[in-house]
Design a protein around this motif. Structure first.
Motif, PDB file in Angstrom:
ATOM      1  N   VAL A 150       0.864  -1.174   0.000  1.00 62.97           N
ATOM      2  CA  VAL A 150       0.000   0.000   0.000  1.00 62.97           C
ATOM      3  C   VAL A 150       0.900   1.223   0.000  1.00 62.97           C
ATOM      4  O   VAL A 150       1.703   1.413   0.924  1.00 62.97           O
ATOM      5  CB  VAL A 150      -0.930   0.007   1.232  1.00 62.97           C
ATOM      6  CG1 VAL A 150      -1.763   1.289   1.267  1.00 62.97           C
ATOM      7  CG2 VAL A 150      -1.838  -1.214   1.227  1.00 62.97           C
ATOM      8  N   ALA A 151       0.787   2.044  -1.034  1.00 65.04           N
ATOM      9  CA  ALA A 151       1.603   3.254  -1.160  1.00 65.04           C
ATOM     10  C   ALA A 151       0.785   4.450  -0.697  1.00 65.04           C
ATOM     11  O   ALA A 151      -0.350   4.659  -1.154  1.00 65.04           O
ATOM     12  CB  ALA A 151       2.051   3.446  -2.602  1.00 65.04           C
ATOM     13  N   TYR A 152       1.369   5.228   0.230  1.00 65.26           N
ATOM     14  CA  TYR A 152       0.679   6.411   0.738  1.00 65.26           C
ATOM     15  C   TYR A 152       1.718   7.414   1.222  1.00 65.26           C
ATOM     16  O   TYR A 152       2.636   7.072   1.967  1.00 65.26           O
ATOM     17  CB  TYR A 152      -0.278   6.043   1.890  1.00 65.26           C
ATOM     18  CG  TYR A 152      -0.935   7.231   2.533  1.00 65.26           C
ATOM     19  CD1 TYR A 152      -1.949   7.936   1.878  1.00 65.26           C
ATOM     20  CD2 TYR A 152      -0.542   7.673   3.797  1.00 65.26           C
ATOM     21  CE1 TYR A 152      -2.551   9.032   2.474  1.00 65.26           C
ATOM     22  CE2 TYR A 152      -1.143   8.769   4.400  1.00 65.26           C
ATOM     23  CZ  TYR A 152      -2.142   9.448   3.733  1.00 65.26           C
ATOM     24  OH  TYR A 152      -2.719  10.539   4.309  1.00 65.26           O
ATOM     25  N   ASN A 153       1.555   8.652   0.779  1.00 66.38           N
ATOM     26  CA  ASN A 153       2.393   9.769   1.222  1.00 66.38           C
ATOM     27  C   ASN A 153       3.890   9.462   1.010  1.00 66.38           C
ATOM     28  O   ASN A 153       4.710   9.636   1.918  1.00 66.38           O
ATOM     29  CB  ASN A 153       2.111  10.087   2.698  1.00 66.38           C
ATOM     30  CG  ASN A 153       2.574  11.475   3.089  1.00 66.38           C
ATOM     31  OD1 ASN A 153       2.853  12.312   2.231  1.00 66.38           O
ATOM     32  ND2 ASN A 153       2.657  11.717   4.386  1.00 66.38           N
ATOM     33  N   ASN A 154       4.191   8.992  -0.181  1.00 66.48           N
ATOM     34  CA  ASN A 154       5.567   8.673  -0.584  1.00 66.48           C
ATOM     35  C   ASN A 154       6.221   7.622   0.311  1.00 66.48           C
ATOM     36  O   ASN A 154       7.432   7.618   0.524  1.00 66.48           O
ATOM     37  CB  ASN A 154       6.438   9.941  -0.587  1.00 66.48           C
ATOM     38  CG  ASN A 154       5.963  10.971  -1.603  1.00 66.48           C
ATOM     39  OD1 ASN A 154       5.457  10.604  -2.677  1.00 66.48           O
ATOM     40  ND2 ASN A 154       6.112  12.236  -1.286  1.00 66.48           N
TER      41      ASN A 154
END
Length: 319
Positions: A150-154
């Motif tokens: 899960v990719a979030y906020n770099n």
């Protein structure tokens, strides 16, 4: 039936390809989901078969017998090659150019899935549920034992799929699926503060120290004070529970009078630590009289004449 030298046999789709990460085809968006890019010949073969939609596939690494599942995004890859997310290659223990077996499957719709984040940083996100729902829209299916990204906020967060129902591999397209979370892998319960143990002889021997007895309440145990500041010659005796409040008899063997009885009562009261105000009270600072003198009868006092009204002399105004 053959397509560009690649043979497809039977009524199901099953083919072996060389796998490469998405960075080889400049399709970075597939890293945020579970969809792969297959060659056009695979689409021709799938179109000729009676398969269920959406198209779902089983990926198998024959060398390690690792199995996962995925969907398909496009059919634009070179023949004999397949591009997939790098995190999916890590789940299957695949390197660039390794062979992977692809087979079409039909998965049941999921009703329950349990997730476990690798780090507790994922729980520090302001709204992890909304982030997870947005990310899972790019997924077609989930398999027990896989680790999705899960990719979030770099930042990348990895989450394990530890349980799925009604099967170990489920489809999450257009379904209501209950999601549960397990504690993160790096989560540690807060340690309780250790109780300090005294290093005495009793604790060294494993014995508890004896409990101190509670002091009993004794009324009127204080010391007396004179108003003029002079020290007391006699200290008051503490009270006892053996009936010290008993009064002495009014009649003595030597025929003492009422005054001597009252003086002995005041003496007894003073010995109990009480202050008695009156003419017959003995001051604590005065020297004590001899008991023999107190036992002697006092001389009889002259009786004062009783008051008689209108008993004065008579005078005349004439002189």
């Amino acid at each position: 039936m053959f397509f560009d030298g690649y043979g497809y046999h039977g009524t199901s789709f099953e083919q072996t390809y060389r796998c490469y990460p998405a960075s080889f085809i400049d399709k970075a968006q597939i890293e945020n989901g579970d969809k792969v890019i297959m060659p056009p010949s695979a689409l021709d073969r799938l179109a000729s078969l009676h398969i269920d939609y959406p198209m779902l596939f089983e990926l198998r690494n024959g060398a390690t017998e690792r199995v996962s599942h995925c969907g398909v995004l496009e059919f634009i890859a070179e023949e004999g090659m397949i591009y997939m997310p790098y995190w999916m290659m890590e789940n299957l223990l695949l390197q660039e150019g390794d062979f992977v077996r692809v087979k079409n499957v039909t998965l049941p719709k999921g009703t329950y899935v349990k997730l476990q984040p690798h780090t507790k940083d994922f729980l520090d996100i302001s709204n992890p549920k909304a982030i997870l729902e947005t990310t899972l829209r790019n997924f077609s299916c989930l398999s027990t034992g896989d680790s999705i990204m899960v990719a979030y906020n770099n930042k990348k967060y990895y989450i394990d799929i530890i349980e799925a129902k009604p099967s170990h591999a489920i489809s999450i397209i257009e379904t209501d699926c209950e999601v549960d979370f397990a504690p993160p892998l790096d989560y540690k319960e807060p340690e309780r503060p250790a109780v300090s143990i005294p290093t005495g002889k009793a604790s060294a021997e494993g014995q508890e120290p004896p409990a101190e007895p509670e002091p009993k309440f004794n009324p009127f145990t204080g010391s007396g004070r004179r108003l003029d500041g002079k020290p007391l010659k006699t200290q008051p005796q503490p009270l006892s529970s053996s009936g010290s409040d008993k009064r002495p008899n009014g009649s003595g063997a030597g025929g003492t009078t009422t005054a001597s009885s009252s003086s002995s009562q005041s003496t007894n009261r003073q010995s109990q630590g009480k202050l008695v105000f009156g003419s017959n009270a003995i001051r604590p600072g005065d020297p004590q009289k001899d008991t023999k003198k107190e036992a002697k009868p006092e001389p009889p006092k002259n009786e004062e004449p009783t008051f008689q009204p209108f008993s004065g002399k008579k005078y005349s105004l004439r002189g």
